[in-house]
Design a protein around this motif. Structure first.
Motif, PDB file in Angstrom:
ATOM      1  N   LEU A 123       0.710  -1.586   0.275  1.00 52.42           N
ATOM      2  CA  LEU A 123       0.094   0.257   0.192  1.00 52.42           C
ATOM      3  C   LEU A 123       1.070   1.589  -0.402  1.00 52.42           C
ATOM      4  N   LEU A 124       0.596   2.459  -1.154  1.00 50.24           N
ATOM      5  CA  LEU A 124       1.389   3.587  -0.876  1.00 50.24           C
ATOM      6  C   LEU A 124       0.429   3.741  -0.519  1.00 50.24           C
ATOM      7  N   LYS A 125       0.541   5.848   0.397  1.00 48.73           N
ATOM      8  CA  LYS A 125      -0.581   6.130   1.047  1.00 48.73           C
ATOM      9  C   LYS A 125       0.262   7.801   0.690  1.00 48.73           C
ATOM     10  N   ASN A 126      -0.513   8.692   0.585  1.00 46.17           N
ATOM     11  CA  ASN A 126      -0.142   9.907  -0.292  1.00 46.17           C
ATOM     12  C   ASN A 126      -1.216  10.556   0.812  1.00 46.17           C
ATOM     13  N   ASP A 127      -2.064  10.544   1.735  1.00 51.26           N
ATOM     14  CA  ASP A 127      -2.442  11.111   2.090  1.00 51.26           C
ATOM     15  C   ASP A 127      -3.574  12.889   2.409  1.00 51.26           C
ATOM     16  N   SER A 128      -2.683  13.838   2.335  1.00 49.60           N
ATOM     17  CA  SER A 128      -2.135  14.863   2.416  1.00 49.60           C
ATOM     18  C   SER A 128      -0.734  15.287   1.617  1.00 49.60           C
ATOM     19  N   PRO A 129      -0.605  15.823   0.345  1.00 48.66           N
ATOM     20  CA  PRO A 129      -1.721  16.522  -0.524  1.00 48.66           C
ATOM     21  C   PRO A 129      -1.984  15.413  -1.575  1.00 48.66           C
ATOM     22  N   GLY A 130      -1.826  14.808  -1.501  1.00 50.65           N
ATOM     23  CA  GLY A 130      -2.390  12.921  -2.411  1.00 50.65           C
ATOM     24  C   GLY A 130      -1.234  13.362  -3.677  1.00 50.65           C
ATOM     25  N   TRP A 131      -1.448  12.715  -4.919  1.00 53.50           N
ATOM     26  CA  TRP A 131      -0.910  12.944  -5.951  1.00 53.50           C
ATOM     27  C   TRP A 131      -1.742  13.573  -7.178  1.00 53.50           C
ATOM     28  N   TYR A 132      -1.295  14.433  -7.538  1.00 61.57           N
ATOM     29  CA  TYR A 132      -2.029  15.032  -8.247  1.00 61.57           C
ATOM     30  C   TYR A 132      -2.409  14.617 -10.079  1.00 61.57           C
ATOM     31  N   ILE A 133      -3.389  14.493 -10.702  1.00 56.68           N
ATOM     32  CA  ILE A 133      -3.286  14.304 -11.872  1.00 56.68           C
ATOM     33  C   ILE A 133      -4.620  15.173 -12.900  1.00 56.68           C
ATOM     34  N   GLY A 134      -3.985  15.177 -13.959  1.00 53.14           N
ATOM     35  CA  GLY A 134      -4.951  16.133 -14.467  1.00 53.14           C
ATOM     36  C   GLY A 134      -4.173  16.384 -15.894  1.00 53.14           C
ATOM     37  N   LEU A 135      -4.328  17.782 -16.751  1.00 57.04           N
ATOM     38  CA  LEU A 135      -4.432  18.085 -17.856  1.00 57.04           C
ATOM     39  C   LEU A 135      -2.105  17.450 -18.759  1.00 57.04           C
ATOM     40  N   ASN A 136      -2.568  16.539 -18.931  1.00 54.53           N
ATOM     41  CA  ASN A 136      -0.673  16.354 -19.280  1.00 54.53           C
ATOM     42  C   ASN A 136       0.015  15.599 -18.143  1.00 54.53           C
ATOM     43  N   LYS A 137      -0.296  14.955 -17.357  1.00 56.63           N
ATOM     44  CA  LYS A 137      -0.121  14.853 -15.948  1.00 56.63           C
ATOM     45  C   LYS A 137      -0.816  13.139 -15.424  1.00 56.63           C
ATOM     46  N   SER A 138      -0.055  12.217 -15.456  1.00 57.67           N
ATOM     47  CA  SER A 138      -0.261  11.148 -15.240  1.00 57.67           C
ATOM     48  C   SER A 138       0.581  10.373 -14.415  1.00 57.67           C
ATOM     49  N   ARG A 139       0.251   9.708 -13.469  1.00 61.52           N
ATOM     50  CA  ARG A 139       0.971   9.156 -12.390  1.00 61.52           C
ATOM     51  C   ARG A 139       1.519   7.410 -12.515  1.00 61.52           C
ATOM     52  N   SER A 140       2.470   6.948 -11.915  1.00 64.81           N
ATOM     53  CA  SER A 140       2.652   5.505 -12.731  1.00 64.81           C
ATOM     54  C   SER A 140       3.481   5.372 -10.949  1.00 64.81           C
ATOM     55  N   PHE A 141       2.338   3.668 -10.057  1.00 62.92           N
ATOM     56  CA  PHE A 141       2.588   3.315  -9.168  1.00 62.92           C
ATOM     57  C   PHE A 141       3.614   1.959  -9.086  1.00 62.92           C
ATOM     58  N   SER A 142       4.496   1.705  -9.166  1.00 61.64           N
ATOM     59  CA  SER A 142       4.556   0.602  -9.517  1.00 61.64           C
ATOM     60  C   SER A 142       5.355  -0.616  -7.960  1.00 61.64           C
ATOM     61  N   PHE A 143       5.210  -1.592  -8.046  1.00 60.75           N
ATOM     62  CA  PHE A 143       5.383  -2.896  -7.158  1.00 60.75           C
ATOM     63  C   PHE A 143       6.163  -3.263  -7.396  1.00 60.75           C
ATOM     64  N   ASP A 144       7.368  -4.288  -7.105  1.00 58.68           N
ATOM     65  CA  ASP A 144       8.271  -5.477  -6.888  1.00 58.68           C
ATOM     66  C   ASP A 144       7.951  -6.286  -5.610  1.00 58.68           C
ATOM     67  N   TYR A 145       8.093  -7.430  -6.940  1.00 64.59           N
ATOM     68  CA  TYR A 145       7.132  -8.886  -6.210  1.00 64.59           C
ATOM     69  C   TYR A 145       8.620 -10.492  -6.630  1.00 64.59           C
ATOM     70  N   THR A 146       9.302 -10.571  -5.549  1.00 66.82           N
ATOM     71  CA  THR A 146       9.348 -12.015  -5.364  1.00 66.82           C
ATOM     72  C   THR A 146       8.797 -13.221  -5.540  1.00 66.82           C
ATOM     73  N   VAL A 147       8.961 -14.523  -6.652  1.00 64.92           N
ATOM     74  CA  VAL A 147       7.678 -15.238  -6.946  1.00 64.92           C
ATOM     75  C   VAL A 147       8.207 -16.636  -6.295  1.00 64.92           C
ATOM     76  N   GLY A 148       7.494 -16.998  -5.176  1.00 61.38           N
ATOM     77  CA  GLY A 148       8.544 -18.047  -3.684  1.00 61.38           C
ATOM     78  C   GLY A 148       7.454 -19.579  -4.742  1.00 61.38           C
ATOM     79  N   PRO A 149       8.518 -20.377  -3.821  1.00 61.12           N
ATOM     80  CA  PRO A 149       7.827 -21.688  -4.789  1.00 61.12           C
ATOM     81  C   PRO A 149       6.407 -22.249  -4.023  1.00 61.12           C
ATOM     82  N   GLY A 150       6.033 -21.124  -2.728  1.00 53.24           N
ATOM     83  CA  GLY A 150       4.335 -21.724  -2.928  1.00 53.24           C
ATOM     84  C   GLY A 150       3.552 -21.311  -3.838  1.00 53.24           C
ATOM     85  N   CYS A 151       3.618 -20.894  -4.859  1.00 56.52           N
ATOM     86  CA  CYS A 151       3.004 -20.877  -6.369  1.00 56.52           C
ATOM     87  C   CYS A 151       2.812 -21.318  -6.575  1.00 56.52           C
ATOM     88  N   ALA A 152       1.670 -21.824  -7.245  1.00 55.37           N
ATOM     89  CA  ALA A 152       0.622 -22.938  -7.673  1.00 55.37           C
ATOM     90  C   ALA A 152       1.503 -22.960  -9.027  1.00 55.37           C
TER      91      ALA A 152
END
Length: 501
Positions: A123-152
Motif C-alpha cells: 500500500l502506497l499512501k499520500n493522504d495529504s496532499p495526494g498525487w495530482y493527475i490532470g491535463l498532461n499529468k499522469s502517474r505511475s505506481f510500481s511494486f516489485d515481488y519475488t515469486v516464491g515456491p508456494g505458487c501453484a
C-alpha cells in the motif's frame, strides 16, 4: 479552489473508514482466477487505470514488477491518496521497491501485509496532499515481488488493486475496490527429477527399503514405487526431498523396480530409471553337532565327525583344537563331515566344528567337545609316509595323488589335503600305497599333505610337498583354493619329505 480542497479533505476522511473492508472484498473476488492479459485498462469515476505485469509467466525465484498508471481525460483533474496493490500471497514484496513515477517512495509511506485472506498487498499512501493527475499529468505506481515456491504452477493467479482518490470532474471521493482487474500471472511448474537408490541383498519375505530422492518436490508430496509396472506402495517426501517404502517381495527371481513422482500443482512429474534386482530365497539358520570321540591316543587316528542341520551337500566344516585349525572337510548330502585326526599330545583337547554355510543356509559353530587323548603305547611301531612324485598335470584335469606307507602291511588310511582342505582319502593297500584323484581348481604354488592314520600298533605319520600348478586353458585363479580353473594338469613337483609321528 477552496471548495475543491475541502472536498479532498472530506474524501480523505471518508475513505479511511472504507479501507478496513477492502481486503475481504478483493480477496473474495480473487478466489476464482481466469486468465487476464497484460496490460489491462479501465476507467472509474473519471480516472483511467492501466495495469501492467512485466513477467506474466515467471519461474520460481524470478522478480516481477507490477505497474499501475493513472490519468484523466481532457482537462479533468483528480487526486490519488492511496494505491493498494494486491497479489497472491506466494509473492513476496521486495523491500524499498515501491516507486511513484519511477522514483523510490519513502518507506514511511509504504505499508506491506504478507497475507490477508490468501492475498498479500503493498500500500502506497499520500493522504495529504495526494498525487495530482490532470491535463498532461499522469502517474505511475510500481511494486516489485519475488515469486516464491508456494505458487501453484500452471494456474492463473489474479492480481488487482484498490484506489482511494478524489475526482474533481465527477465530484466523487472514496475508495474503489477494483476486484479481478488483473492482469493474471501463471508461474511455471518446477521441473522435477527422481532417483531410486540402489537396492541390494533382496530376499523373499524379508523387508527391503526402497528410497527415492526427488528434486523439485515439496515436503509431503507423494512418491509411488513400482515393480514391473505394478504399484507396490507409496511414501511421502520429507524436508530433504527423500521418500521411502518398506517392500517385502513374495516371489523369488527378477524384479524391475522404479520410483515415480506424480505431477503436482507446483512441479512436473518425473520417474527414476528402472532398477533390476534379483530376490533370492532367504537364508535359514544352521546348527552343527560335534560327535563324541572315544579311545583317542597320541599317534593314532581318531575320527572327528560333525553333522550339519539342515542336511545338504555344500560348504565345509573346519575342525579346530582350541584356536588351532586341524582341517577342513566337505559336507556331504547327509549333512555330515569327518576327518581322521591324529593327536600329537596327550591330555584334554577342546574340539569345535565351524560350518562355512552354503547357498540358502547360514554359517554356524558347534562344540566344544572335550576329547581325552591318551599317551602313545610303548609297544607301538613307527611308520613313514612318502608322497609320490607328480608330473604333467594342469588346472581342471584329474590327477592321481599317491603316497607310500611303511611298513607296507600297516593297513589304515591316508588322508590327502590341499592346505587345510581335505581333497580325498585312500585305503592303504597290501603294498603300502594309498591314492586319490585330485582336480586342482587354481594355479600357483600349492601345499599337499598326506596323513597316514596309523593302524593297530603302527603309529601315524605324514609327508608334505610344495607343488606348482600350471594354468589350464581356462586360466585359473592363482592362490585361491576351490575357485577358477579350466582343463590342465599338475606339474613341476618341487620336492617332498617323509616324517613319522
Amino acid at each position: 479552489m477552496s471548495k475543491k480542497v475541502l472536498r479532498r479533505v472530506v474524501a480523505g476522511a471518508g475513505s479511511v473508514a472504507l479501507a478496513g473492508g477492502m481486503v475481504a472484498t478483493v480477496g473474495a473476488g480473487l478466489a476464482a482466477a481466469a486468465p487476464i492479459a497484460s496490460p489491462q485498462s479501465w476507467g472509474s469515476h473519471g480516472v483511467a487505470f492501466t495495469r501492467t505485469i512485466d513477467k506474466t509467466s515467471p519461474n520460481v525465484g524470478d522478480t516481477v514488477r507490477v505497474t499501475t498508471t493513472t490519468a484523466t481525460s481532457g482537462v479533468d483533474t483528480a487526486y490519488i491518496y492511496r494505491i493498494q496493490d494486491f497479489h497472491p500471497a506466494c509473492l513476496t514484496y521486495v523491500g524499498n521497491s515501491a516507486r511513484v513515477d519511477g522514483t523510490v517512495e519513502n518507506a514511511a509511506n509504504v505499508e506491506v501485509n504478507a497475507d490477508t485472506n490468501g492475498l498479500g498487498y503493498a500500500l502506497l499512501k499520500n493522504d495529504s496532499p495526494g498525487w495530482y493527475i490532470g491535463l498532461n499529468k499522469s502517474r505511475s505506481f510500481s511494486f516489485d515481488y519475488t515469486v516464491g515456491p508456494g505458487c501453484a504452477g500452471g494456474t492463473d493467479l489474479m492480481t488487482t488493486l484498490t484506489a482511494k482518490y478524489y475526482s474533481v470532474a465527477k465530484a466523487w471521493s472514496g475508495t474503489d475496490a477494483l476486484a479481478n482487474k488483473g492482469p493474471t500471472l501463471s508461474v511455471a511448474k518446477v521441473a522435477s527429477t527422481t532417483a531410486l537408490a540402489a537396492v541390494q541383498n533382496v530376499q523373499v519375505r524379508q523387508a527391503s527399503t526402497l528410497s527415492a530422492t526427488v528434486t523439485g518436490g515439496r515436503s509431503g508430496d507423494p512418491v509411488d514405487f513400482y515393480d514391473a509396472g505394478t504399484k507396490i506402495g507409496s511414501g511421502v517426501l520429507d524436508g530433504s526431498g527423500k521418500a521411502s517404502f518398506q517392500w517385502t517381495p513374495t516371489v523369488k527371481g527378477a524384479h524391475s523396480l522404479q520410483a515415480k513422482f506424480p505431477d503436482t500443482g507446483y512441479a512436473t512429474g518425473s520417474q527414476s530409471a528402472v532398477q533390476n534386482v534379483n530376490a533370492t530365497q532367504a537364508n535359514v539358520n544352521s546348527t552343527v553337532a560335534v560327535g563324541a570321540v572315544a579311545g583317542a591316543q597320541v599317534g593314532k587316528a581318531s575320527t572327528l565327525a560333525a553333522t550339519v542341520t539342515p542336511a545338504g551337500a555344500g560348504g565345509t566344516v573346519t575342525f579346530k583344537d582350541g584356536a588351532a585349525t586341524i582341517a577342513s572337510a566337505p559336507v556331504g548330502a547327509d549333512g555330515k563331515a569327518s576327518y581322521n585326526w591324529t593327536p600329537a599330545t596327550a591330555g584334554d583337547h577342546a574340539i569345535t566344528a565351524e560350518f562355512s554355510g552354503r547357498d540358502g543356509v547360514n554359517a554356524s559353530t558347534g562344540g566344544p567337545v572335550t576329547v581325552a587323548v591318551a599317551d602313545q603305547p610303548a609297544e607301538s611301531t613307527p611308520s613313514t609316509t612318502t608322497l609320490n612324485g607328480l608330473s604333467g598335470a594342469q588346472v581342471g584335469k584329474a590327477t592321481t595323488v599317491s603316497a607310500k606307507v611303511s611298513p607296507a602291511n600297516a593297513g589304515g588310511t591316508v588322508t590327502f589335503k590341499d592346505g587345510d582342505t581335505v581333497i580325498g582319502t585312500g585305503q592303504v593297500g597290501a603294498d603300502g600305497t594309498a591314492s586319490t584323484n585330485w582336480t586342482p581348481a587354481t594355479s600357483g604354488q600349492r601345499t599337499l599333505t598326506a596323513e597316514f592314520s596309523g593302524n593297530g600298533t603302527v603309529t601315524s605319520s605324514s609327508d608334505q610337498v610344495s607343488v606348482s600348478v600350471a594354468p589350464g586353458t581356462g586360466g585359473g585363479t592363482p592362490g585361491t583354493p576351490g575357485t577358477g580353473g579350466g582343463t590342465g594338469s599338475l606339474s613341476n613337483l618341487l620336492g617332498g619329505f617323509g616324517s613319522s609321528k
